[in-house]
Scaffold this motif. Structure first.
Motif, short mmCIF file in Angstrom:
data_model
loop_
_atom_site.label_atom_id
_atom_site.label_comp_id
_atom_site.label_asym_id
_atom_site.label_seq_id
_atom_site.Cartn_x
_atom_site.Cartn_y
_atom_site.Cartn_z
N UNK A 61 -45.32 -27.65 -17.54
CA UNK A 61 -46.56 -26.89 -17.40
C UNK A 61 -46.53 -26.13 -16.09
N UNK A 62 -47.53 -25.27 -15.91
CA UNK A 62 -47.66 -24.53 -14.67
C UNK A 62 -47.22 -23.09 -14.83
N UNK A 63 -47.70 -22.25 -13.90
CA UNK A 63 -47.38 -20.83 -13.91
C UNK A 63 -45.94 -20.61 -13.47
N UNK A 64 -45.44 -19.42 -13.77
CA UNK A 64 -44.07 -19.12 -13.40
C UNK A 64 -43.73 -17.66 -13.65
N UNK A 83 -21.52 -4.75 -36.23
CA UNK A 83 -20.76 -5.52 -35.25
C UNK A 83 -21.44 -5.57 -33.88
N UNK A 84 -22.68 -5.11 -33.81
CA UNK A 84 -23.34 -4.99 -32.52
C UNK A 84 -23.63 -6.33 -31.86
N UNK A 85 -23.44 -6.37 -30.53
CA UNK A 85 -23.71 -7.56 -29.72
C UNK A 85 -24.45 -7.11 -28.47
N UNK A 86 -25.44 -7.89 -28.05
CA UNK A 86 -26.19 -7.58 -26.83
C UNK A 86 -26.10 -8.76 -25.87
N UNK A 87 -25.92 -8.46 -24.60
CA UNK A 87 -25.78 -9.48 -23.55
C UNK A 87 -27.09 -9.56 -22.78
N UNK A 88 -27.72 -10.75 -22.82
CA UNK A 88 -29.04 -10.93 -22.22
C UNK A 88 -29.03 -12.17 -21.34
N UNK A 89 -29.68 -12.06 -20.18
CA UNK A 89 -29.88 -13.19 -19.28
C UNK A 89 -31.39 -13.36 -19.07
N UNK A 90 -31.88 -14.58 -19.32
CA UNK A 90 -33.30 -14.87 -19.18
C UNK A 90 -33.46 -16.09 -18.28
N UNK A 91 -34.38 -16.00 -17.33
CA UNK A 91 -34.60 -17.09 -16.39
C UNK A 91 -36.09 -17.38 -16.27
N UNK A 92 -36.43 -18.67 -16.26
CA UNK A 92 -37.81 -19.10 -16.05
C UNK A 92 -37.88 -19.85 -14.73
N UNK A 93 -38.73 -19.37 -13.83
CA UNK A 93 -38.87 -19.97 -12.51
C UNK A 93 -40.29 -20.45 -12.32
N UNK A 94 -40.44 -21.72 -11.98
CA UNK A 94 -41.78 -22.29 -11.78
C UNK A 94 -42.35 -21.85 -10.44
N UNK A 95 -43.65 -21.74 -10.42
CA UNK A 95 -44.35 -21.44 -9.16
C UNK A 95 -44.90 -22.74 -8.57
#
Length: 545
Positions: free
Chosen positions: A423-426, A533-545
């Motif tokens: 829980x909590x904002x981020x 054949x398409x591929x997408x490169x994605x980086x996702x990050x969750x940082x807590x406050x």
């Protein structure tokens, strides 16, 4: 007869032993180090079957393992450069060893220490194969198989009391399998910030050592003891996961700064603002911006016909460097026609704030930020704001932590357990790295479209390519973790000229953010839906406050 033979034996032993010791001591003291001879090489067809069997372990890895590549060109380069590398390396060794030698002079009756001869020989090290890994991180990983069967001639002279002792290192052999990582990759030459080296297995080190002409490594038991000691010492320092980091560039200056916290801003009210309208009043609003932020400036609502407006409106900004970033506050008078008149401005450096502690400011508005501006002495009113800098939690996932091939952390110490309540904002950071093999029916000018909770964002368009690289980051500040949310990302192509059906979908993907919250970060490639054949490169990050 027995008496005479016994007497002669005693005399011979009494004379022979001191004489032998005297001659041995003479050779022991005055012998000199011998020059290292060139090795004898023979073609394979001259060797018998048993000798060929002994050579099988020496066959290069690129012959036995298809994952390893030949690097004959690089070995040729090292061979041609070796005479110059030899002198440069030896010069560096001398300069590094000199202060170490000086620390021991005067101790243990040592009067002098110096290199009599220092040469790495004529045989350069060789790379028997090179394996290169492709990862989703901004890094380049290489695993060379290095072997050096050299003929160095290293002679160290040690003057102990009145004795001159020489120590010679010969027949050096080093077999090692290091992992070399260049990271992070940055757009500044030489395009990587540091070199990280670790050993995948204990190295093989073999050498001979002569003291005053005698090979002490031939002493029973000493050779194995030295071998095991060297392996243990090197392994304790550099055997994976232990690493040796060699800094090349300052990451703080060449790399993109990562968010470290959130700045909460509350615009409370203003007092005695300037009268800008013909009816003796103003229509004020406040414009807020943070230095170093790429997002557009934020604005309060407009208070019509009010010189003492009260807003009590809250805003959030992403902070990357609280020591250098500055909050810009500008008060404008809204005009229906023409440019809006500037009533005043003020700056608040974030270094004035204490983390997790709200602070109120009553700011005297100025004409400009220039101290020498003459109009700054004119009363322009006062602006009240409340600021609070909230750093991210220390246990939040960091970019430098090891990740597996899917971009998740290897260690589970920071990973939320199944029974742990998250829980909590981020801050949710979405980085669109690029795509591969995206192809449209009519045109290929791809850009990425991001949709999350009704908010739309998109990358820049890259013309005429099937493998675009965007490397663009989008950030969303959330009050609760997006455990049950999905993010929609679509690759689109747009025709550059005006025509019917100017836009075309090249594929899309929906990502469940539950894994992002529980793992802290994912970094991987996704197959695009409705794409061949398409591929997408994605980086996702969750940082807590």
């Amino acid at each position: 007869m027995g008496f005479h033979s016994t007497f002669l034996a005693i005399i011979g032993f009494g004379i022979g032993v001191p004489l032998g010791l005297l001659i041995g001591f003479f050779f022991f003291i005055y012998s000199e180090a011998k020059d290292v001879k060139e090795p004898v090489t023979r073609p394979l067809y001259e060797l018998d079957s048993s000798a060929l069997q002994d050579l099988l372990p020496e066959i290069p890895l690129w012959v036995k393992n298809p994952d390893y590549d030949r690097v004959d060109w690089f070995n040729k380069f090292i061979s041609d450069m070796w005479p110059y590398l030899d002198k440069a390396i030896c010069s560096t060794i001398r300069s590094m060893a000199q202060p170490i030698f000086e620390e021991y002079i005067g101790k243990f009756q040592i009067k002098a220490i110096e290199f009599k001869t220092l040469s790495l020989g004529t045989l350069p090290p060789a790379i028997f194969g090179l394996k290169v890994y492709e990862t989703n991180e901004k890094e380049l990983v290489m695993e060379p198989a290095i072997r050096w069967a050299g003929n160095p001639n290293i002679v160290l002279g040690l003057k102990l009391l009145s004795l001159q002792i020489t120590v010679q290192l010969v027949d050096l052999q080093i077999f090692a399998a290091p992992r070399i990582t260049l990271k992070p990759l940055v757009p500044t030459f030489p395009c990587f910030a540091k070199i990280v080296v670790s050993l995948l297995e204990k190295p093989h080190v073999d050498f001979g050592m002569k003291i005053l002409g005698g090979d002490i490594m031939s002493i029973p038991g000493l050779y194995r003891f030295v071998q095991e000691t060297i392996k243990k010492q090197v392994a304790s320092l550099y055997l994976w996961p232990q690493t040796l980091e060699i800094p090349i560039l300052d990451e703080a200056t060449v790399g993109e700064r990562k968010p470290v916290g959130i700045l909460h801003v509350k615009v409370v009210r203003a007092h005695k603002l300037l009268k800008m309208d013909i009816f003796g009043t103003s229509d004020p609003y406040v414009k807020l911006s943070l230095t170093g932020e790429k997002l557009p400036a934020k604005k309060t609502t407009i208070k019509m016909n009010n010189l003492n407006p009260e807003w009590n409106e809250k805003f959030k900004f992403i902070v990357t460097d609280p020591n250098t970033q500055v909050l810009h506050l500008e008060v404008y008078d809204w005009d229906k026609v023409g440019a809006h008149d500037k009533l005043g401005m003020q700056l608040v450096p974030l270094k004035l704030l204490t983390p997790n502690e709200a602070k109120e400011f009553k700011l005297e508005l100025l004409k400009s930020s220039s101290i020498s501006a003459s109009q700054n002495h004119k009363k322009r009113g006062q602006l009240e704001v409340e600021l609070n800098f909230v750093p991210f939690k220390e246990e939040s996932f960091k970019i430098g932590e090891p990740v597996d091939r899917f971009g998740r952390k290897e260690s589970g110490k920071n990973r939320a357990s199944d029974n742990e309540k998250v829980s909590g904002a981020g801050l949710l950071s979405v980085i669109i790295q690029g795509a591969e093999d995206v192809e449209g029916e009519r045109h290929n000018n791809p850009y990425a479209f991001v949709l999350f909770r009704g908010e739309h964002k998109k990358t820049k368009m890259i013309k005429r390519t099937r493998d675009p690289t965007w490397n663009e980051e989008f950030q969303f500040m959330l009050e609760e973790p997006p455990l049950d949310d999905k993010i929609y990302i679509e690759v689109m192509s747009k025709r550059t000229r005006i025509s019917f059906r100017s836009k075309e979908s090249l594929g899309f993907v929906e990502i469940n953010l539950n894994d992002v919250v529980n793992n802290g970060r994912i970094n991987q490639k996704y197959n695009l839906i409705n794409s061949k054949n398409g591929v997408i490169h994605i980086e996702i990050q969750w940082t807590k406050i």
